[in-house]
Design an enzyme around this catalytic site. Structure first.
Site, PDB file in Angstrom:
ATOM      1  N   HIS A   1      -6.524 -13.388  -8.024  1.00 50.96           N
ATOM      2  CA  HIS A   1      -7.476 -12.576  -7.098  1.00 50.96           C
ATOM      3  C   HIS A   1      -9.144 -12.427  -7.360  1.00 50.96           C
ATOM      4  CE1 HIS A   1      -8.634  -8.672  -4.960  1.00 50.96           C
ATOM      5  NE2 HIS A   1      -7.994  -8.539  -4.233  1.00 50.96           N
TER       6      HIS A   1
ATOM      7  N   LYS B   1       0.850  -1.658   0.101  1.00 50.56           N
ATOM      8  CA  LYS B   1      -0.099   0.103   0.044  1.00 50.56           C
ATOM      9  C   LYS B   1       0.931   1.358  -0.088  1.00 50.56           C
ATOM     10  CE  LYS B   1      -3.302  -2.282   0.811  1.00 50.56           C
ATOM     11  NZ  LYS B   1      -4.741  -2.107  -0.179  1.00 50.56           N
TER      12      LYS B   1
END
Length: 469
Positions: A294, A175
């Site tokens: 994902h 992140k």
């Protein structure tokens, strides 16, 4: 008009619109071992009987159309049609039913999840007679599952490749997910891996944007993981997202990852598509790459309780199409997931044989025969205080992924990774000693934090974090 050319509706075959239940509702049908079985949740429009609704689903997802056609006489519909063989009401819900449909195996192309879904869910969900429709579960017979390669490697081969046994694997999503340069991104990867994580991960929407092109990211991440491996003596990995706008570009990225010698790549299998995913899975098996999956976009399909498709169906499809990891919710973090239902599809991902268990949402006994298993990934709003629950719920064969729970540590990425690794090792040791993680979890974390200042700082930061919406 002469008598020879006159056309009558009664000439040739009996045309017109028929009730679907006349041909497609067959309560006496005995299912075959080779049938693909489907459990739908159907909400009929007012005035539509459940038998007609169930038969309509069977018809429109197999051989039926809205009217009788003369070419029906050129084939054996009894051989190829789907059959609604049982209907039951949904307990506690008004005007909702579970019709069970059996499909002959010959309706489906071998080794093609794309074709399977095109047939079963491709058209029927827009049918006017239905107010809502949800595919709850599929039974995939061994005769069909054996036409798929499945996961490129599977759980045991992955453990052998990584030389990591007896505990869940630890990961972290880098992140901020968007905006970092490739060099700073690689720096974050290095710090997390050096601190004790097994994996770091590209976010699902990191592909090849102007601020960070894919080739630069791949190079800096490869440098980071090799440096971390040299310093720690452990095998490390970073999920390099190969998802791209075309299959050719996706494969080019996977080839480059292989040339760099990294152990794993990643794909967004729903936005990328099952055809692309299966192609990538085949390449990964042939070239020794692990494949992380994902599930971006899954909630568009699976979140509504009465329309769409349950994630257990998407999980089964992924096991067939191919993937070594797939995100599966957490039960405890920021993303939705009910414990029993989540564990139901986690077992469908990992185990060879899963018994029917309606309390966990498993409508059919599923025998995967020798298809390799998939590691479930717990990710989304989790931190060190969740570690005991995650270790107990998911067990050793899982990946626990802490994004903000690593990078949000007040001392930086590496201490955040240390905190998670210490918490995990403490929970695994406590479990192996026979302690009850559900009851003693907080105490176990507090005891471990006395010997780890990094964990103590993490415990303080996240002691009151809850997601209550």
């Amino acid at each position: 008009m002469s008598p020879q050319t006159e056309t009558k509706a009664s000439v040739g075959f009996k045309a017109g619109v028929k009730d679907y239940k006349l041909n497609y509702y067959t309560p006496d049908y005995e299912t075959k071992d080779t049938d693909i079985l489907a459990a739908f949740r159907v909400t009929p429009q007012p005035g539509v009987p459940p038998e007609e609704a169930g038969a309509a689903v069977a018809a429109e997802s197999s051989t039926g159309t809205w009217t009788t056609v003369w070419t029906d006489g050129l084939t054996s519909l009894d051989r190829y049609k789907g059959r609604c063989y049982h209907i039951e009401p949904v307990a506690g819900e008004e005007n909702q039913y579970i019709p069970y449909v059996a499909y002959p195996l010959d309706l489906f192309e071998e080794g093609s999840v794309t074709n399977m879904f095109t047939s079963i869910v491709g058209n029927v969900f827009g049918f006017k007679a239905l107010r809502a429709l949800r595919l709850e579960d599929l039974r995939i017979p061994p005769a069909y599952s054996k036409t798929f390669q499945g996961p490129p490697h599977g759980i045991q081969v992955e453990r052998d490749k990584l030389n990591k046994y007896g505990r869940p694997l630890l990961g972290c999503t880098i992140k901020p997910k968007l905006g970092l340069s490739a060099k700073n991104y690689g720096r974050a990867v290095y710090e997390c891996l050096r601190g004790g994580l097994d994996f770091t991960k590209d976010d699902e929407n990191v592909n090849s944007q102007p601020f960070m092109r894919w080739r630069d990211r791949f190079l800096f991440c490869a440098e980071a993981l090799y440096k971390a491996q040299a310093e720690t003596g452990e095998i490390k990995g970073h999920y390099l997202n190969a998802t791209a706008g075309t299959c050719e570009e996706m494969m080019k990225r996977a080839v480059f990852a292989r040339e760099l010698g990294v152990p794993i790549v990643m794909h967004d299998y729903l936005t990328g598509g099952f055809t692309a995913n299966t192609s990538l899975a085949h390449y990964c098996r042939d070239n020794g790459l692990l494949l992380h999956i994902h599930r971006a976009m899954h909630a568009v399909i699976d979140r509504q309780k009465n329309h769409g498709m349950h994630f257990r169906v998407l999980a089964k499809a992924l096991r067939m199409s191919g993937g070594d990891h797939v995100h599966a919710g957490t039960v405890v973090g920021k993303l939705e997931g009910e414990r029993d239902i989540t564990l139901g599809f986690v077992d469908l991902l990992r185990d060879d044989f899963i018994e029917k268990d309606r309390s966990r949402g498993i409508y059919f006994t599923q025998d995967w025969v020798s298809l390799p298993g998939v590691l479930p990934v717990a990710s989304g709003g989790i931190h060190v205080w969740h570690m005991p629950a995650l270790t107990e719920i998911f067990g050793d064969d899982s990946v626990l992924q802490f994004g903000g729970g690593t990078l949000g540590h007040p001392w930086g990425n590496a201490p955040g990774a240390v905190a998670n690794r210490v918490a995990l090792e403490a929970c695994v040791q406590a479990r192996n000693e026979g302690r009850d993680l559900a009851r003693e979890g907080n105490e176990i974390i507090r005891e471990a934090s006395k010997w780890s200042p990094e964990l103590a700082a993490a415990c303080e930061v996240w002691k009151e974090i809850k997601f209550e919406f």
